[in-house]
Design an enzyme around this catalytic site. Structure first.
Site, PDB file in Angstrom:
ATOM      1  N   GLU A 169       0.831  -1.205   0.000  1.00 39.15           N
ATOM      2  CA  GLU A 169       0.000   0.000   0.000  1.00 39.15           C
ATOM      3  C   GLU A 169       0.868   1.257   0.000  1.00 39.15           C
ATOM      4  O   GLU A 169       0.580   2.254   0.666  1.00 39.15           O
ATOM      5  CB  GLU A 169      -0.965   0.002   1.184  1.00 39.15           C
ATOM      6  CG  GLU A 169      -1.997  -1.111   1.120  1.00 39.15           C
ATOM      7  CD  GLU A 169      -2.953  -1.089   2.308  1.00 39.15           C
ATOM      8  OE1 GLU A 169      -4.160  -0.991   2.079  1.00 39.15           O
ATOM      9  OE2 GLU A 169      -2.468  -1.182   3.460  1.00 39.15           O
ATOM     10  N   GLU A 273      -4.981  -8.780  -0.325  1.00 42.09           N
ATOM     11  CA  GLU A 273      -5.902  -8.533   0.783  1.00 42.09           C
ATOM     12  C   GLU A 273      -7.243  -8.110   0.207  1.00 42.09           C
ATOM     13  O   GLU A 273      -7.307  -7.227  -0.650  1.00 42.09           O
ATOM     14  CB  GLU A 273      -5.410  -7.415   1.712  1.00 42.09           C
ATOM     15  CG  GLU A 273      -4.374  -7.820   2.716  1.00 42.09           C
ATOM     16  CD  GLU A 273      -4.092  -6.688   3.702  1.00 42.09           C
ATOM     17  OE1 GLU A 273      -5.060  -6.022   4.129  1.00 42.09           O
ATOM     18  OE2 GLU A 273      -2.918  -6.488   4.019  1.00 42.09           O
TER      19      GLU A 273
END
Length: 347
Positions: A169, A273
């Site tokens: 991220e 995820e």
């Protein structure tokens, strides 16, 4: 997705994992990330999944880079030894996970025994290594090379495979290594430097997985400047959640980012995820997730099976599979229908 990060050094317990031998084979060979060779793993059927042994010599992940089936995984920020999430997932999903993802903080020792435990139980370990308060520029400039070398040697000595997602991220402004805190060039330099140290030390048991968050209203940065290059990446991972702000459907949540990434990366795609928040649309969105992932040709997805607040707010979201009988039934039916669940060693 923002979460609390585990800090401090990992505490490894001593555990003997008893397994029977079965010749392992997995279709396909990869050349990315500097990994090469034809080594494999031994596997045998075991309760809760497919068990594996680790060889005494160096482990080579090359046969795992292009899996023949689609994997189904689960993520928890707890250490590899905390196995309850795997047991819970197995009960809810109707099958054991193929991947167990966990978090580690930059500076932590690698938990060799814990990862051996996971691989012995049939879960491919995936470590999301977060730099926390360590500046990417310092990592890229080599200030932490003593730690990088130590980590590389610890991972190599584990004698099993590891999926490594470094500074995931990186396009998320909520992270200390994201936009507003670090430049894309800093991320690329840090990634390449860590990778180069591992390659110099001939560490071949790592699957290098680049894991940006999907591009949405909260993460608008272009992804190409963050990409280290095909020579430094084995799998491309994407992180994205069906929730109240972004993510009503696969076509809006993942497809635009997949299209953007396809323009510069040429690696297998793993959803590293994901989850579906509890709502009246959850059953339909679970079905949409698996159908969309199937159509997109991903090699697997990793589910976040917990309750957690939505990033940037205090609104609690329930991402668990069994928030309702319908949600659990949809997860089981659609994961099976679209071929998710790949016991390593079965081809």
């Amino acid at each position: 997705m923002a979460r609390s990060r585990r800090t401090g050094c990992s505490v490894a317990a001593v555990l003997a994992v008893a397994v029977l031998l079965l010749a392992y084979s997995c279709a396909g060979h990869g050349s990315g990330g500097g990994n090469s060779g034809s080594g494999g793993a031994d596997a045998t059927a075991a309760a809760g999944g497919t068990a594996h042994t680790t060889s005494a010599g160096p482990y080579d992940v090359a046969p795992l880079l292009h899996p023949a089936g689609r994997m189904l995984g689960v993520v928890d920020d707890k250490s590899p030894w905390q196995y309850d999430i795997v047991k819970t997932f197995t009960t809810q999903a109707g099958r054991a996970p193929d991947i167990r993802e966990y978090y580690a903080t930059w500076g932590d020792d690698f938990d060799a025994e814990g990862n051996t435990f996971l691989w012995g139980k049939g879960q491919l370990p995936m470590m999301a290594l977060v730099p926390s308060d360590t500046a990417l520029a310092d990592i890229g400039d080599g200030y932490d090379d003593a730690y990088v070398r130590k980590l590389a040697q610890q991972i190599a000595g584990y004698h099993g495979p590891l999926v490594l997602s470094f500074a995931g991220e990186m396009n998320g402004p909520w992270n200390s290594w994201g936009p507003g805190h670090a430049e894309p060039a800093d991320f690329v330099a840090a990634w390449r430097h860590v990778h180069d140290v591992f390659r110099e030390l001939k560490v071949r048991n790592v699957i290098w997985t680049w894991s940006p968050h999907v591009v949405d209203s909260g993460t608008t940065a272009k992804l190409k400047p963050y990409y280290p290059g095909d020579a430094y990446v084995d799998w491309v991972g994407l992180i994205g959640y069906y929730g109240p702000i972004d993510g009503a459907a696969f076509a809006s949540l993942f497809t635009p980012t997949i299209g953007q990434v396809a323009g510069f990366a040429h690696k297998p795609l793993l959803i590293t995820e994901t989850g579906v928040a509890e709502s009246s649309a959850k059953e339909a969105q679970v079905r949409d997730l698996f159908a969309g992932a199937d159509k997109a040709g991903v090699i697997g997805l990793v589910w976040y099976d917990q309750r957690k607040d939505w990033p940037g707010s205090t609104q609690m979201m329930d991402w668990r599979i069994d928030t309702s009988v319908g949600s659990r039934a949809a997860f089981r039916a659609e994961s099976a229908r679209h071929g998710f669940g790949h016991p390593f060693g079965s081809g």
